[in-house]
Design an enzyme around this catalytic site. Sequence first.
Site, PDB file in Angstrom:
ATOM      1  CE  LYS A  90      -2.606   7.048  -1.555  1.00  0.00           C
ATOM      2  NZ  LYS A  90      -3.856   7.085  -2.504  1.00  0.00           N
TER       3      LYS A  90
ATOM      4  CE1 TYR B 169      -3.479   2.781   0.565  1.00  0.00           C
ATOM      5  CE2 TYR B 169      -2.197   3.604   2.395  1.00  0.00           C
ATOM      6  CZ  TYR B 169      -3.096   3.824   1.391  1.00  0.00           C
ATOM      7  OH  TYR B 169      -3.640   4.954   1.719  1.00  0.00           O
TER       8      TYR B 169
END
Length: 375
Positions: free
Chosen positions: A163, A159
């Site tokens: 990002k 994750y």
Amino acid sequence: MASPEEAQDLVYLVTGGCGFLGEHVVRMLLQQEPRLYELRVFDLHLSPWLEELKTGPVQVTAIQGDVTQAHEVAAAVAGAHVVIHTAGLVDVFGRASPETIHEVNVQGTQNVIEACVQNGTQFLVYTSSMEVVGPNTKGHHFYRGNEDTPYEAVHKHPYPRSKALAEKLVLEANGRKVCGGLPLVTCALRPTGIYGEGHQIMRDFYHQGLRLGGRLFRAIPASVEHGRVYVGNVAWMHVLVARELQQRAALIGGQVYFCYDQSPYRSYEDFNMEFLGPCGVRLVGTHPLLPYWMLLILALFNALLQWLLRPLLLYAPLLNPYTLAIANTTFTVSTNKAQRHFGYEPLFSWEESRTRTIRWIQAMESASVAQLSRS
Ligand SMILES: NC(=O)c1ccc[n+]([C@@H]2O[C@H](COP(=O)([O-])OP(=O)(O)OC[C@H]3O[C@@H](n4cnc5c(N)ncnc54)[C@H](O)[C@@H]3O)[C@@H](O)[C@H]2O)c1
Ligand SMILES: C[C@@H](CO)CCC[C@@H](C)[C@H]1CC[C@H]2[C@@H]3[C@H](O)C=C4C[C@@H](O)CC[C@]4(C)[C@H]3CC[C@]12C
């Protein structure tokens, strides 16, 4: 009636507009953007509340679509002046595969950029995350840092890695020529842990507290500070920066901004108690009830169980080695960059943010009591 300089002529697109943050951005735009003519809400799953927004003065267009599908994104962007890209796969619990997280968060963002370039859309605001910086898995503390504070960003988890890659794409795209020859102007907002009405993890903690007889057990030392920001203020920052990007492109284009407000610095659990406390849940213990090494064993055990059970079912508890590391590492911001660059002041005071969040939890409680008495 809008004044001539406030003619209603702008088309905005919000990707992920039915998510927790996206819904607040959509509602904030309708309240605070007088130049809005059409608001397009693009999401994989459209929410029923969109229907009630369609009766207002602004044309609200719901678009069911997938950011990983370039043609769907391109069609949604065509004719839009501004894109606010909040859509993302938020998963630190191992629910989705690393490949899927990459596809949605990185390829999806690339698709949004290319759609802006193809369609001559000049302004793009990207919802990034504090996790682009940290906390890192080495446990280095980031204590009230700002956008320029040096920090060793190490991205091992899918994750934060996704990002960070997506943010880089967005910032590198700043200045690219869009169809028609004008420059693309982009910026990224990095919220810390968002809270407020609709926050799923807060909901989960509340229900867990009720199941445990109105108690939660402290697992994180009270001294570890975790940055939090109210969803209404994060939404307001998006609306404001999208507006100011059009006026101050040279200053804001290519910049990153942490999202901040007056929410106090606390540990993750103590902060949650600001809302759960008044709703009848208390936090047991002034120190963690289990030592860190024991929590780490539990977290590793959860990770092993997740892996073993994967062929049969999805086991994705809140506690895993990554969430334990984040919750145990101080990460707080102290900055005024957004105020200096685009005049941001939080729209909601801490007291108001707190009251609104408590009212939302209480309303959730009343709704479930009403449902129980009906059945
Ligand atoms: N929640 C937080 O604490 C937090 C903190 C920092 C940054 N962020 C970022 O804010 C953004 C919004 O997060 P959120 O907490 O509202 O999450 P959320 O899951 O509530 O919202 C994300 C939305 O994106 C949509 N979406 C997911 N995959 C999609 C796809 N392939 N195509 C189209 N839409 C898709 C979902 O349906 C959902 O409505 C994310 O980009 C996230 O990384 C969240
Ligand atoms: C050890 C547990 C005992 O109660 C507590 C676990 C708490 C964790 C589930 C959460 C602690 C910190 C959270 C993350 C943080 O607020 C920032 C985030 C950035 C954002 O982009 C997505 C959400 C999140 C990763 C958020 C997720 C939940 C925590 C790990």
